[in-house]
Scaffold this active site. Structure first.
Site, PDB file in Angstrom:
ATOM      1  NE  ARG A  27     -25.468 -53.089   1.504  1.00  0.00           N
ATOM      2  CZ  ARG A  27     -25.332 -52.729   0.227  1.00  0.00           C
ATOM      3  NH1 ARG A  27     -26.272 -52.987  -0.628  1.00  0.00           N
ATOM      4  NH2 ARG A  27     -24.273 -52.079  -0.156  1.00  0.00           N
ATOM      5  NE  ARG A  31     -31.262 -53.106  -4.507  1.00  0.00           N
ATOM      6  CZ  ARG A  31     -30.294 -53.090  -5.410  1.00  0.00           C
ATOM      7  NH1 ARG A  31     -30.551 -52.690  -6.637  1.00  0.00           N
ATOM      8  NH2 ARG A  31     -29.073 -53.475  -5.108  1.00  0.00           N
ATOM      9  NE  ARG A  40     -34.129 -47.454  -3.798  1.00  0.00           N
ATOM     10  CZ  ARG A  40     -34.070 -46.678  -4.876  1.00  0.00           C
ATOM     11  NH1 ARG A  40     -35.173 -46.236  -5.439  1.00  0.00           N
ATOM     12  NH2 ARG A  40     -32.900 -46.334  -5.376  1.00  0.00           N
ATOM     13  CG  ASP A  77     -24.581 -46.312   0.823  1.00  0.00           C
ATOM     14  OD1 ASP A  77     -25.008 -47.462   0.651  1.00  0.00           O
ATOM     15  OD2 ASP A  77     -23.573 -45.871   0.235  1.00  0.00           O
ATOM     16  CE1 TYR A 154     -18.677 -47.931  -4.766  1.00  0.00           C
ATOM     17  CE2 TYR A 154     -17.523 -48.176  -2.675  1.00  0.00           C
ATOM     18  CZ  TYR A 154     -18.349 -48.686  -3.657  1.00  0.00           C
ATOM     19  OH  TYR A 154     -18.839 -49.962  -3.550  1.00  0.00           O
TER      20      TYR A 154
HETATM   21  O1  1CP Z   1     -29.545 -53.251   6.126  1.00  0.00           O
HETATM   22  C1  1CP Z   1     -28.417 -52.799   6.025  1.00  0.00           C
HETATM   23  O2  1CP Z   1     -27.389 -53.508   5.975  1.00  0.00           O
HETATM   24  C2  1CP Z   1     -28.223 -51.302   6.148  1.00  0.00           C
HETATM   25  C3  1CP Z   1     -27.977 -50.522   5.028  1.00  0.00           C
HETATM   26  C4  1CP Z   1     -26.737 -50.442   4.154  1.00  0.00           C
HETATM   27  C5  1CP Z   1     -25.383 -50.678   4.425  1.00  0.00           C
HETATM   28  C6  1CP Z   1     -24.756 -51.246   5.680  1.00  0.00           C
HETATM   29  C7  1CP Z   1     -26.832 -49.964   2.840  1.00  0.00           C
HETATM   30  C8  1CP Z   1     -28.081 -49.610   2.159  1.00  0.00           C
HETATM   31  N1  1CP Z   1     -25.566 -49.828   2.351  1.00  0.00           N
HETATM   32  C9  1CP Z   1     -24.662 -50.271   3.282  1.00  0.00           C
HETATM   33  C10 1CP Z   1     -23.204 -50.278   3.170  1.00  0.00           C
HETATM   34  C11 1CP Z   1     -22.570 -50.186   1.837  1.00  0.00           C
HETATM   35  N2  1CP Z   1     -22.877 -49.362   0.778  1.00  0.00           N
HETATM   36  C12 1CP Z   1     -21.396 -50.892   1.482  1.00  0.00           C
HETATM   37  C13 1CP Z   1     -20.645 -51.804   2.425  1.00  0.00           C
HETATM   38  C14 1CP Z   1     -21.345 -53.078   2.627  1.00  0.00           C
HETATM   39  C15 1CP Z   1     -21.272 -54.061   1.513  1.00  0.00           C
HETATM   40  O3  1CP Z   1     -20.155 -54.365   1.092  1.00  0.00           O
HETATM   41  O4  1CP Z   1     -22.335 -54.541   1.115  1.00  0.00           O
HETATM   42  C16 1CP Z   1     -21.040 -50.533   0.180  1.00  0.00           C
HETATM   43  C17 1CP Z   1     -19.868 -51.047  -0.643  1.00  0.00           C
HETATM   44  C18 1CP Z   1     -21.973 -49.557  -0.263  1.00  0.00           C
HETATM   45  C19 1CP Z   1     -21.977 -48.829  -1.545  1.00  0.00           C
HETATM   46  C20 1CP Z   1     -23.269 -49.000  -2.231  1.00  0.00           C
HETATM   47  N3  1CP Z   1     -24.410 -48.336  -1.908  1.00  0.00           N
HETATM   48  C21 1CP Z   1     -23.588 -49.949  -3.205  1.00  0.00           C
HETATM   49  C22 1CP Z   1     -22.629 -50.975  -3.785  1.00  0.00           C
HETATM   50  C23 1CP Z   1     -22.072 -50.540  -5.063  1.00  0.00           C
HETATM   51  C24 1CP Z   1     -20.926 -51.451  -5.499  1.00  0.00           C
HETATM   52  O5  1CP Z   1     -19.852 -50.902  -5.781  1.00  0.00           O
HETATM   53  O6  1CP Z   1     -21.092 -52.690  -5.525  1.00  0.00           O
HETATM   54  C25 1CP Z   1     -24.961 -49.813  -3.515  1.00  0.00           C
HETATM   55  C26 1CP Z   1     -25.747 -50.568  -4.515  1.00  0.00           C
HETATM   56  C27 1CP Z   1     -25.465 -48.789  -2.664  1.00  0.00           C
HETATM   57  C28 1CP Z   1     -26.862 -48.341  -2.541  1.00  0.00           C
HETATM   58  C29 1CP Z   1     -27.570 -49.000  -1.417  1.00  0.00           C
HETATM   59  N4  1CP Z   1     -27.187 -48.902  -0.102  1.00  0.00           N
HETATM   60  C30 1CP Z   1     -28.092 -49.559   0.698  1.00  0.00           C
HETATM   61  C31 1CP Z   1     -29.099 -50.101  -0.172  1.00  0.00           C
HETATM   62  C32 1CP Z   1     -30.312 -50.858   0.294  1.00  0.00           C
HETATM   63  C33 1CP Z   1     -28.761 -49.751  -1.479  1.00  0.00           C
HETATM   64  C34 1CP Z   1     -29.546 -50.077  -2.731  1.00  0.00           C
HETATM   65  C35 1CP Z   1     -30.303 -48.860  -3.106  1.00  0.00           C
HETATM   66  C36 1CP Z   1     -31.671 -49.137  -3.609  1.00  0.00           C
HETATM   67  O7  1CP Z   1     -31.754 -49.376  -4.823  1.00  0.00           O
HETATM   68  O8  1CP Z   1     -32.636 -49.086  -2.865  1.00  0.00           O
END
Ligand code: 1CP
Length: 354
Positions: A27, A31, A40, A77, A154
């Site tokens: 990540r 944010r 964003r 994502d 999910y």
């Molecule tokens: O920089 C990076 O790592 C690249 C971007 C990235 C990656 C690898 C994002 C952006 N998401 C992911 C993978 C991801 N998405 C995972 C696996 C990694 C982990 O465990 O952290 C998972 C479980 C998700 C699902 C997801 N998408 C969540 C989690 C929800 C939960 O159940 O806890 C969330 C909040 C998102 C949205 C998301 N994806 C990425 C970002 C920056 C965001 C936040 C969105 C925003 O508000 O801008």
């Protein structure tokens, strides 16, 4: 394609000698960076940001402009696959992801299909090739996907979950339905990661974020088995180089030997296992990525540096370690603390590679 100038991440994944331990952060684009929040805002929604290749490229590169990272990770994502299956994904502020059409019955499962990589997920491939071009050989680009089990949580729950009540009820009462879902997902992930590799991803990571909520038996049957199928189906050599595969099961520390049996090149570790013990257990079969507690970044830069020194010493001499957090960086982290972490790895790790 430009020659790769910094290949220590790819070399360490293949357990080849390096000058110092490579480092990146799960990540790393996100944010906690004010410049990410600004981009964003310009994009509108999170999915609009993922669908815009220029903006997705911009946020991928943002952490690399701040910190001496050894790899970039595609900004996208894991939920792009369920979205492409027509399950109506949306992100609501404060609520996380929502799947509008959850999969609850065999009839629902039978409607799932392997998305078309060009028409349904072409925007991801466009982002990969744009980022790869823009990186211009500075560092390698990581592609990624969720594991079938993690994606299915999910899709069946309809969003994030604390208890996994619906998917576990399905697992116990309708295992054939869940196996059907996981099978379509495994085929989808193979096609998705291979398309990312053909578009320019130089290593791939499978995020099994929720594999650790399973019993050892259920982990084998409902998560690991499908990741094994994926590893078997991936392109492992492309454009004259090996394409390493990293498996990350959060909470999977007790299953490292079985994870290594899949033939993956590297395993991601969360912070609930000591990396020296992990190394002793897997030997030279796989590289290890991790495993600093992301909450250390709430502490002072001095304490962060001390923790980096401890983990480097625990891993010990030689290649096969990629420094990372044990899970994604939290949104409230001060970017200067992330900088202190990355600088500490670059300054303290050379002594372990002489
Ligand atoms: O920089 C990076 O790592 C690249 C971007 C990235 C990656 C690898 C994002 C952006 N998401 C992911 C993978 C991801 N998405 C995972 C696996 C990694 C982990 O465990 O952290 C998972 C479980 C998700 C699902 C997801 N998408 C969540 C989690 C929800 C939960 O159940 O806890 C969330 C909040 C998102 C949205 C998301 N994806 C990425 C970002 C920056 C965001 C936040 C969105 C925003 O508000 O801008």
């Amino acid at each position: 394609m430009a020659e790769l100038q910094n290949d220590r991440f790819l070399r360490a994944l293949l357990r080849q000698e390096v000058d110092r331990t490579p480092v990146w952060m799960m990540r790393q684009a996100g944010r906690y960076l004010p410049e990410y929040r600004a981009t964003r805002q310009v994009a509108g929604s999170f999915m609009d940001l993922c669908r815009n290749k220029e903006l997705a490229c911009e946020v991928t590169l943002q952490p690399l402009e701040r910190f001496p990272l050894d790899a970039a990770i595609l900004f996208s994502d894991i939920l792009t696959i369920p979205d492409a299956m027509g399950l109506n994904l949306r992100f609501e502020t404060g609520e996380g992801p929502i799947i509008g059409k959850p999969v609850r019955t065999m009839a629902d499962a039978k409607k799932l299909f392997v998305p078309d990589m060009a028409s349904d997920l072409g925007y991801v491939m466009d982002a990969v090739s744009t980022i790869r071009k823009e990186l211009n050989g500075s560092v390698p680009l990581i592609g990624f996907s969720g594991s079938p089990w993690t994606l299915a949580t999910y899709m069946v729950e309809g969003g994030s979950s604390k208890t996994y009540a619906k998917i576990k009820a399905m697992m116990f009462d309708q295992p054939a339905t869940l196996h059907h879902i996981l099978d379509v997902l495994a085929d989808s992930v193979i096609a998705y990661l291979n398309a990312q590799i053909q578009s320019g991803a130089q290593a791939v990571q499978i995020f099994d974020t929720w594999g650790g909520v399973l019993t050892p038996r259920d982990y084998n049957e409902f998560s690991l088995r499908y990741m094994h199928k994926i590893v078997d189906g991936l392109i492992r050599d492309y454009d004259g180089r090996k394409v390493p595969v990293i498996l990350f099961t959060k909470g999977g520390g007790q299953w490292l030997e079985a994870m290594a049996d899949t033939g993956a090149d590297a395993l991601g570790l969360d912070w609930t296992i000591n990396i020296d013990e992990a190394r002793a257990r897997v030997g030279d079969r796989v590289a290890l990525q991790g495993n600093m507690d992301p909450c250390i970044l709430y502490a002072s830069p001095e304490r962060i540096r001390q923790e980096v020194a401890t983990i480097l010493e625990q891993y010990g001499h030689g290649t096969g370690h990629i420094f990372n957090l044990g899970h994604g960086i939290h949104p409230e982290i001060n970017p200067e603390h992330a900088g202190a972490f990355i600088t500490a790895v670059t300054e303290l790790s050379g002594q372990y590679h002489k």
